[in-house]
Design a protein around this motif. Structure first.
Motif, mmCIF file in Angstrom:
data_model
loop_
_atom_site.group_PDB
_atom_site.id
_atom_site.type_symbol
_atom_site.label_atom_id
_atom_site.label_comp_id
_atom_site.label_asym_id
_atom_site.label_seq_id
_atom_site.Cartn_x
_atom_site.Cartn_y
_atom_site.Cartn_z
ATOM 1 N N VAL A 144 3.939 -9.144 -7.616
ATOM 2 C CA VAL A 144 2.963 -9.693 -6.669
ATOM 3 C C VAL A 144 3.708 -10.367 -5.523
ATOM 4 N N ARG A 162 0.021 -6.198 -4.615
ATOM 5 C CA ARG A 162 0.551 -5.918 -5.952
ATOM 6 C C ARG A 162 1.297 -4.598 -5.918
ATOM 7 N N GLY A 187 3.591 -4.345 -11.385
ATOM 8 C CA GLY A 187 2.800 -5.569 -11.365
ATOM 9 C C GLY A 187 3.369 -6.673 -10.519
#
Length: 230
Positions: free
Chosen positions: A77, A71, A75
């Motif tokens: 991913v 991550r 935020g």
């Protein structure tokens, strides 16, 4: 280990199958082994898989110690493979080679999917034979509905981008072909030169790009089984 009923056997084949043989899991691993790291790109590689099921499988593989999750800032991913996941490369490639060798090629050609074909071509395209400038190659499958007929590969400085809508660049080469024919070429079932000579594949544009098509297009990683058998 993912929570599932399992086979209830201590055999390593049984235990490995509990992880590997869930629906869609081999295809997710194929995408990760090909270098895909983002959720939306994984979806492009398995377009018929629902986002919810993809998310579930990724969590199961992370829990099994096969997938790693990073991550980043904001935020974002990204997914990758752990050493255990990377060790599955031989299994996934072996499965694909077995399928190319033993599964009837005409049966596989019933499962035509232009999005998956173009995505696979995009990540395996070889930029070196192309000019150093930006090159735009349009693929057109006339028999499909208007929304699925056209795809554009834009190659610049070694990077290859796949566009589903006209990017607005001048097209250097237009490749017009039935989807089945291009899929057969990509899978090594048919020869590019033969399909061009027969008129099944039409090339319009830069003659140097057209002449080098086999070099920059390449073949599916699994095609060599068909080529070997030819």
């Amino acid at each position: 280990m993912p929570e599932r009923s399992g086979f209830g056997q201590f055999c390593p084949v049984s235990m490995a199958a509990e992880v590997f043989c869930s629906r869609w899991t081999p295809l997710i691993l194929r995408e990760l082994l090909c270098g895909t790291t983002r959720f939306n790109d994984l979806r492009r590689g398995v377009p018929r898989m629902s986002p919810a099921l993809l998310s579930k499988r990724l969590k199961e593989l992370e829990k099994a110690g096969i997938v790693s999750v990073v991550r980043g800032k904001g935020g974002a991913v990204e997914y990758g493979l752990t050493p255990a996941g990377l060790d599955l490369k031989g299994v996934v490639m072996g499965l694909g080679m077995w399928g190319s060798r033993w599964v009837e090629s005409q049966l596989s050609l019933r499962n035509l999917d232009p999005t998956l074909l173009m995505w696979d071509m995009r990540r395996n395209l070889v930029p070196e034979p192309l000019p150093p400038r930006k090159c735009t190659i349009q693929f057109q499958y006339p028999e499909l509905s208007p929304t699925k007929q056209n795809y554009w590969l834009v190659v610049e400085e070694g990077d290859v981008d796949l566009c589903y809508y006209d990017p607005g660049f001048e097209v250097d080469l237009l490749v017009r072909s039935p989807l089945r024919t291009m899929t057969a070429v990509w899978m090594g079932v048919a020869k590019l030169r033969s399909e061009i000579d027969s008129g099944a594949i039409e090339l319009d544009g830069d003659r140097a790009l057209a002449g080098a098509m086999q070099q920059w297009l390449g073949l599916s990683p699994f095609a060599r089984e068909h080529v070997k058998a030819a």
